[in-house]
Design an enzyme around this catalytic site. Structure first.
Site, PDB file in Angstrom:
ATOM      1  N   SER A  93      38.164  49.273  36.364  1.00 21.36           N
ATOM      2  CA  SER A  93      38.838  48.436  37.345  1.00 21.36           C
ATOM      3  C   SER A  93      38.298  48.722  38.748  1.00 21.36           C
ATOM      4  O   SER A  93      37.113  48.504  39.004  1.00 21.36           O
ATOM      5  CB  SER A  93      40.360  48.637  37.231  1.00 21.36           C
ATOM      6  N   HIS A 127      44.210  45.645  29.966  1.00 19.96           N
ATOM      7  CA  HIS A 127      43.595  46.365  31.083  1.00 19.96           C
ATOM      8  C   HIS A 127      43.869  47.869  31.026  1.00 19.96           C
ATOM      9  O   HIS A 127      43.496  48.596  31.938  1.00 19.96           O
ATOM     10  CB  HIS A 127      44.143  45.791  32.401  1.00 19.96           C
ATOM     11  N   ASP A 145      43.423  40.872  29.136  1.00 19.11           N
ATOM     12  CA  ASP A 145      43.586  41.535  30.437  1.00 19.11           C
ATOM     13  C   ASP A 145      44.283  40.577  31.402  1.00 19.11           C
ATOM     14  O   ASP A 145      43.752  39.506  31.714  1.00 19.11           O
ATOM     15  CB  ASP A 145      42.204  41.929  30.965  1.00 19.11           C
TER      16      ASP A 145
END
EC number: 3.1.2.12
Length: 275
Positions: free
Chosen positions: A145, A254, A221
């Site tokens: 991320s 995620h 995600d």
């Protein structure tokens, strides 16, 4: 340096150290995994950069990477995601301030004094690692991320410093998405030209290249459509003739459940470059 934690795992040692970081003007913690290495042979180092809200703890307790680092005989270093301490500027929101350093060098106050994470990851931390642990001088970098953004930017701008780069669910065009716009406005000011040096998509458009990059992205995600811009990045790389291996995974989100599912493949990928 001061040893804070030490745990045996998969025959090696998972350690957490604290040190006074000159670049950041505060005490910082970082985690280092040392595989069983009785002959003290010099080993390659993989740097892992974590995402928003994380510390050095998330990756070492949730991903299960140690099994693969032991198998492939690589050292893995996981720093914190920002400067820390009562004297370090912060924000009440999760996506700015402590836990949200974005791996850049801030130029705006009150952030500029401490938020120099780009220089810390590029220079001070590797110097510390190579002075205190049995390394062979070869480095790779990966992250998740916000940390995937950091890994790609550092690798693109410093091709000679990193043998390889990979990312899970990276923020690929931070200049164009809410997370990046908020952080860059605060840390770098409103001049968007200054933002481009910390934007992987923009760097590739400017002609920066790496030998190759590997990206894994979950299709469930929640941030994929609004914050990550993976499809746009694939097209940017195609136009620039930048090799990139992007793999989409049905059903994955995620979280660290996704990272744990594929971290072994990333460790194996980097290990080939670190021999």
């Amino acid at each position: 340096m001061k040893l804070i934690e030490q745990h045996q795992i998969f025959g090696g040692s998972q350690q957490v150290w604290a040190h006074n970081a000159q670049t950041l003007q505060c005490e910082m913690k970082f985690a280092v995994y040392l595989p069983n290495n009785p002959e003290n042979r010099p080993l390659g180092v993989i740097y892992w950069l974590s995402g928003l809200t994380c510390t050095e703890q998330n990756f070492i307790t949730k991903s299960g990477f140690q099994r693969y680092a032991a198998e492939h005989q690589v050292i893995v270093v996981a720093p914190d995601t920002s400067p820390r301490g009562e004297q370090v500027p912060n924000d009440a929101a999760y996506d700015l301030g402590q836990g949200a350093g974005f791996y850049l060098n801030a130029t705006e106050q009150p952030w500029a004094t401490n938020y120099q994470m780009y220089d810390y990851i590029l220079n001070e931390l590797p110097d510390l690692i190579e002075a205190n642990f049995p390394t062979n001088g070869k480095r790779s970098i990966m992250g998740h991320s916000m940390g995937g953004h950091g890994a790609l930017v550092l690798a693109l701008r410093n091709r000679e410093r990193y043998q390889s780069v990979s990312a899970f669910s990276p923020i690929l065009s931070p200049s164009l998405v809410p997370w990046g716009e908020k952080a860059f406005s605060a840390y770098l000011g409103e001049d968007r030209e200054k933002w481009q040096q910390y934007d992987a998509s923009s760097l590739i458009q400017q002609g920066y290249k790496v030998q190759g990059m590997r990206i894994d992205q979950g299709l469930e995600d929640e941030f994929l459509p609004t914050q990550l811009r993976t499809e746009d990045f694939i097209e940017t790389c195609r136009v620039a003739n930048q090799p990139v291996d992007v793999r989409f995974h049905k059903g994955y989100d995620h979280s660290y459940y996704f990272i744990a599912s594929f971290i072994g493949e990333h460790i194996a990928y980097h290990a080939e470059f670190l021999k």
